[in-house]
Enzyme design. Structure first.
Site, PDB file in Angstrom:
ATOM      1  N   ILE A 178      32.966  40.414  34.337  1.00  0.00           N
ATOM      2  CA  ILE A 178      32.389  41.744  34.549  1.00  0.00           C
ATOM      3  C   ILE A 178      32.506  42.586  33.288  1.00  0.00           C
ATOM      4  O   ILE A 178      31.529  43.193  32.833  1.00  0.00           O
ATOM      5  CB  ILE A 178      33.071  42.436  35.748  1.00  0.00           C
ATOM      6  CG1 ILE A 178      32.797  41.655  37.034  1.00  0.00           C
ATOM      7  CG2 ILE A 178      32.577  43.880  35.886  1.00  0.00           C
ATOM      8  CD1 ILE A 178      33.569  42.147  38.235  1.00  0.00           C
ATOM      9  N   ASP A 197      42.280  42.832  25.785  1.00  0.00           N
ATOM     10  CA  ASP A 197      42.482  41.738  26.727  1.00  0.00           C
ATOM     11  C   ASP A 197      43.391  40.722  26.051  1.00  0.00           C
ATOM     12  O   ASP A 197      42.969  40.025  25.135  1.00  0.00           O
ATOM     13  CB  ASP A 197      41.152  41.078  27.116  1.00  0.00           C
ATOM     14  CG  ASP A 197      41.313  40.113  28.288  1.00  0.00           C
ATOM     15  OD1 ASP A 197      42.344  39.415  28.335  1.00  0.00           O
ATOM     16  OD2 ASP A 197      40.420  40.053  29.156  1.00  0.00           O
ATOM     17  N   CYS A 256      35.848  50.802  38.191  1.00  0.00           N
ATOM     18  CA  CYS A 256      35.166  50.099  39.276  1.00  0.00           C
ATOM     19  C   CYS A 256      35.840  48.750  39.530  1.00  0.00           C
ATOM     20  O   CYS A 256      35.201  47.812  40.000  1.00  0.00           O
ATOM     21  CB  CYS A 256      33.690  49.891  38.937  1.00  0.00           C
ATOM     22  SG  CYS A 256      32.738  51.406  38.787  1.00  0.00           S
ATOM     23  N   SER A 257      37.128  48.648  39.195  1.00  0.00           N
ATOM     24  CA  SER A 257      37.821  47.362  39.348  1.00  0.00           C
ATOM     25  C   SER A 257      38.721  47.357  40.577  1.00  0.00           C
ATOM     26  O   SER A 257      38.338  46.844  41.619  1.00  0.00           O
ATOM     27  CB  SER A 257      38.615  47.033  38.087  1.00  0.00           C
ATOM     28  OG  SER A 257      39.531  48.067  37.770  1.00  0.00           O
ATOM     29  N   ARG A 258      39.895  47.949  40.468  1.00  0.00           N
ATOM     30  CA  ARG A 258      40.861  47.964  41.560  1.00  0.00           C
ATOM     31  C   ARG A 258      41.535  49.321  41.642  1.00  0.00           C
ATOM     32  O   ARG A 258      41.858  49.933  40.631  1.00  0.00           O
ATOM     33  CB  ARG A 258      41.936  46.883  41.352  1.00  0.00           C
ATOM     34  CG  ARG A 258      41.471  45.478  41.732  1.00  0.00           C
ATOM     35  CD  ARG A 258      41.478  45.306  43.242  1.00  0.00           C
ATOM     36  NE  ARG A 258      41.110  43.968  43.640  1.00  0.00           N
ATOM     37  CZ  ARG A 258      39.903  43.603  44.044  1.00  0.00           C
ATOM     38  NH1 ARG A 258      38.927  44.481  44.066  1.00  0.00           N
ATOM     39  NH2 ARG A 258      39.667  42.367  44.438  1.00  0.00           N
ATOM     40  N   ASP A 282      35.285  54.337  41.599  1.00  0.00           N
ATOM     41  CA  ASP A 282      34.723  53.650  42.759  1.00  0.00           C
ATOM     42  C   ASP A 282      35.811  53.067  43.645  1.00  0.00           C
ATOM     43  O   ASP A 282      35.537  52.660  44.767  1.00  0.00           O
ATOM     44  CB  ASP A 282      33.789  52.530  42.288  1.00  0.00           C
ATOM     45  CG  ASP A 282      33.076  51.833  43.432  1.00  0.00           C
ATOM     46  OD1 ASP A 282      32.485  52.545  44.274  1.00  0.00           O
ATOM     47  OD2 ASP A 282      33.098  50.587  43.491  1.00  0.00           O
ATOM     48  N   GLU A 287      42.381  53.309  50.476  1.00  0.00           N
ATOM     49  CA  GLU A 287      40.992  53.403  50.910  1.00  0.00           C
ATOM     50  C   GLU A 287      40.920  53.276  52.425  1.00  0.00           C
ATOM     51  O   GLU A 287      41.605  52.445  53.012  1.00  0.00           O
ATOM     52  CB  GLU A 287      40.151  52.305  50.238  1.00  0.00           C
ATOM     53  CG  GLU A 287      40.083  52.450  48.725  1.00  0.00           C
ATOM     54  CD  GLU A 287      39.235  51.386  48.047  1.00  0.00           C
ATOM     55  OE1 GLU A 287      38.602  50.591  48.765  1.00  0.00           O
ATOM     56  OE2 GLU A 287      39.186  51.361  46.805  1.00  0.00           O
ATOM     57  N   HIS A 305      33.725  52.657  47.010  1.00  0.00           N
ATOM     58  CA  HIS A 305      33.876  51.224  46.736  1.00  0.00           C
ATOM     59  C   HIS A 305      32.542  50.490  46.894  1.00  0.00           C
ATOM     60  O   HIS A 305      32.389  49.582  47.714  1.00  0.00           O
ATOM     61  CB  HIS A 305      34.925  50.606  47.665  1.00  0.00           C
ATOM     62  CG  HIS A 305      35.560  49.366  47.081  1.00  0.00           C
ATOM     63  ND1 HIS A 305      36.856  49.004  47.326  1.00  0.00           N
ATOM     64  CD2 HIS A 305      35.065  48.398  46.269  1.00  0.00           C
ATOM     65  CE1 HIS A 305      37.145  47.873  46.697  1.00  0.00           C
ATOM     66  NE2 HIS A 305      36.054  47.486  46.047  1.00  0.00           N
ATOM     67  N   LEU A 306      31.602  50.861  46.043  1.00  0.00           N
ATOM     68  CA  LEU A 306      30.247  50.315  46.100  1.00  0.00           C
ATOM     69  C   LEU A 306      29.990  49.233  45.057  1.00  0.00           C
ATOM     70  O   LEU A 306      28.853  48.773  44.921  1.00  0.00           O
ATOM     71  CB  LEU A 306      29.222  51.444  45.901  1.00  0.00           C
ATOM     72  CG  LEU A 306      29.230  52.580  46.926  1.00  0.00           C
ATOM     73  CD1 LEU A 306      28.181  53.621  46.557  1.00  0.00           C
ATOM     74  CD2 LEU A 306      28.982  52.041  48.328  1.00  0.00           C
ATOM     75  N   GLY A 307      31.023  48.828  44.319  1.00  0.00           N
ATOM     76  CA  GLY A 307      30.813  47.898  43.214  1.00  0.00           C
ATOM     77  C   GLY A 307      30.043  46.652  43.591  1.00  0.00           C
ATOM     78  O   GLY A 307      29.204  46.176  42.826  1.00  0.00           O
ATOM     79  N   ALA A 308      30.309  46.105  44.766  1.00  0.00           N
ATOM     80  CA  ALA A 308      29.625  44.878  45.192  1.00  0.00           C
ATOM     81  C   ALA A 308      28.520  45.156  46.197  1.00  0.00           C
ATOM     82  O   ALA A 308      27.958  44.222  46.772  1.00  0.00           O
ATOM     83  CB  ALA A 308      30.638  43.910  45.796  1.00  0.00           C
TER      84      ALA A 308
END
Length: 554
Positions: A178, A197, A256-258, A282, A287, A305-308
């Site tokens: 991602i 990273d 938008c990860s966790r 997100d 939640e 939480h719309l990422g997916a």
């Protein structure tokens, strides 16, 4: 990579084995419980081999009542598959999560019961990346507030003057699939890319178009910061009061990860005091989002939480996981099992006891190495050197090495690929002459922070023993919380460490010292009942005679 060893499901870990499963299917149709909303195309795939019951919104107690009759569960994020549910599922063979994260499944409990857990690690990659980019643009151009203003019959052009992302610096924390896609699109938009990273090589970063930097530099230089990392003990509250203070007053954060990677109270303070320029979130620590002052600020964008949540992603993950459930019920391998390697029964019988050893040693050297790892050497010693099909052990070692950084994203199927994408060279060697134990494994990780190694073996009862760390001989079982110190062998140093741990209310379960010569260098391995509190590791390194200290979670 030769994946021939993946062509048979790990039936040695499952109950019942393949022949019994196929006989079972001849007389009784398998049953699958779909406990969350799943796209119909996935349900249709399941119906090829099973009776499918869609029952959403069930409580834990309700699932426990009905789960004994099911062979599989398919879910998204709403259902929590707890240890109690798994223990009640006496017929369960597979649990499928239509998405990436499996933190709502008790994976260790499933593994103990021989239940395969699968996910869809790539099904929502594009959707999540595009949502992060959309959030960045909405934040830069004040789109939510401008939309609201016009709908209120206002025309406030001057109030919503935005900023261009062209030639701005985007800091990408996490260059997995991602994060890499976000970086690629941002580069095409003319953004300068900084990335952090520790598991990505500079060569891979160059291919993406990013400059690898440490977090401090990324936080201080980036105009936009986007997070694409799993939540782990190391990444929890990564964005906190201290790190927020390092950012530009115009910096904007996108997550938008966790949830839980950002300290939300610290973020509220930073927004309220204009310490940073804004945020787009997100995901949240809890939640659905409860009472939160984040709702008060015009420069904070919140989505549920719309990422997916795209039509394409929902179809992709439904198809991916449904196909894996179908395959397992047919006695075939699952391509994205997060907990069980696909081994044929004869290979499993030989290597199964050593898979956990390999993974444990990989986890150990990965945490000791700390920084980016460039090379992993796996040496099979003693009787293990005689096995011609040792690839599963190497893969298990890679899985352990990457587990702290990638969590649910790394499994026995994709571990080697994940290592390759991060520029980690994996070398397998064999040494039949080592006979301290009938069979042992020696791992060495080499990277930016130096070189660290560990050796381990199995006792006759199957228990794991770590037999050396960084070439210092020890003999300790792995423990959930461990502390390793490199120090000068001198009187009083053990007592000082014990007193320091005690002053922080950390209990020592066991301790052992390994050394090569008297009064030379030595290593201390401590098994702890408690994790080290913040700041304690730094205090340990200040003790006279201590040269370095590492905390490890196994």
């Amino acid at each position: 990579m030769n994946l021939a060893w993946l062509q048979g499901l790990s039936l040695g870990l499952l109950s019942p084995p393949a022949p019994a499963l196929l006989i079972f299917r001849s007389f009784t149709m398998a049953k699958v419980l779909v406990s969350d909303s799943i796209d119909q195309v996935g349900i249709d795939i399941l119906k090829q081999v099973a009776q499918v019951d869609v029952k959403t919104g069930l409580s834990e107690a309700e699932i426990i009542d009905i789960v004994p009759e099911y062979d599989a569960i398919m879910l998204r994020s709403a259902t929590k598959v707890t240890e109690k549910i798994i223990q009640a599922g006496s017929q369960l063979k597979i649990i499928g999560r239509a998405g990436v994260g499996v933190d709502n499944i008790d994976v260790p409990a499933a593994t103990r019961q021989g239940i395969v857990v699968v996910n869809s690690p790539e099904g929502n990659t594009i959707a999540a990346a595009e949502h992060a980019l959309a959030m960045m643009m909405a934040l830069a151009r004040h789109i939510p507030d401008a939309n609201k203003s016009v709908k209120e019959s206002k025309w406030e052009r001057k109030q919503f003057i935005g900023t261009e992302v062209y030639k701005k610096t985007l800091g990408v924390v996490g260059l997995g699939k991602i994060g890499s896609h976000v970086a690629g699109v941002a580069k095409a938009m003319g953004m300068k890319l900084l990335a952090y990273d520790p598991f990505i090589s500079q060569e891979r970063a160059d291919q993406i178009g990013c400059t690898l930097v440490d977090l401090d530099l990324l936080f201080s230089e980036a105009d936009f910061i986007t997070l694409h990392i799993p939540k782990t003990p190391e990444t929890a509250n990564l964005i906190n009061a201290e790190t927020l203070a390092k950012m530009k007053p115009t910096a904007r954060i996108i997550n938008c990860s966790r949830g839980g990677i950002i300290d939300e109270e610290a973020l509220v303070t930073a927004i309220e005091t204009a310490q940073i320029g804004g945020a787009a979130l997100d995901v949240f620590a809890q939640e659905p989002l409860g009472e939160s002052r984040l709702r008060e600020f015009s420069n904070v964008i919140l989505t549920p939480h719309l990422g997916a949540s795209t039509e394409e992603a929902q179809v992709n993950v439904a198809v991916d996981v449904a196909e894996q459930i179908r395959d397992v019920l047919l006695g075939l391998p699952a391509r994205s099992a997060v907990n069980i390697p696909g081994l044929t029964p004869d290979v499993m019988e030989k290597l199964r006891p050593y898979l956990k050893l390999a993974e444990t040693l990989g986890t150990l050297v990965g945490q000791l190495a700390g920084g980016r790892i460039d090379r992993l050497t796996v040496c099979l010693q003693g009787d293990l050197a005689e096995y011609t099909n040792s690839q599963p052990l190497v893969v298990a070692a890679i899985k352990g090495l990457l587990s702290q950084a990638l969590r649910e994203r790394v499994n026995y199927v994709n571990a080697a690929i994940e290592a390759k994408e991060r520029g980690i060279r994996v070398i397998e060697t064999k040494d039949a002459s080592v006979r301290d134990y009938s069979g042992s494994l020696h791992l060495k990780a080499t990277g930016t922070m130096g070189e660290h190694s560990a050796t381990g073996a199995l006792l006759s009862n199957g228990e794991i023993r770590i037999t050396d760390v960084d070439e210092f001989p020890i003999n300790v079982p792995p423990n959930n919380y461990m502390l390793f110190t490199l120090h000068r062998d001198m009187p009083g140093i053990i007592g000082k460490i014990g007193s320091l741990l005690g002053s922080f209310n950390v209990n020592i379960a066991s301790m052992q010292v390994g050394r090569k010569i008297v009064r030379g260098d030595a290593i201390m391995a401590l098994s702890l009942d408690d994790p080290l509190p913040d700041g304690l590791l730094s205090e340990i390194t200040k003790v006279a005679g201590i040269r370095d200290a590492y905390t490890v979670k196994l």
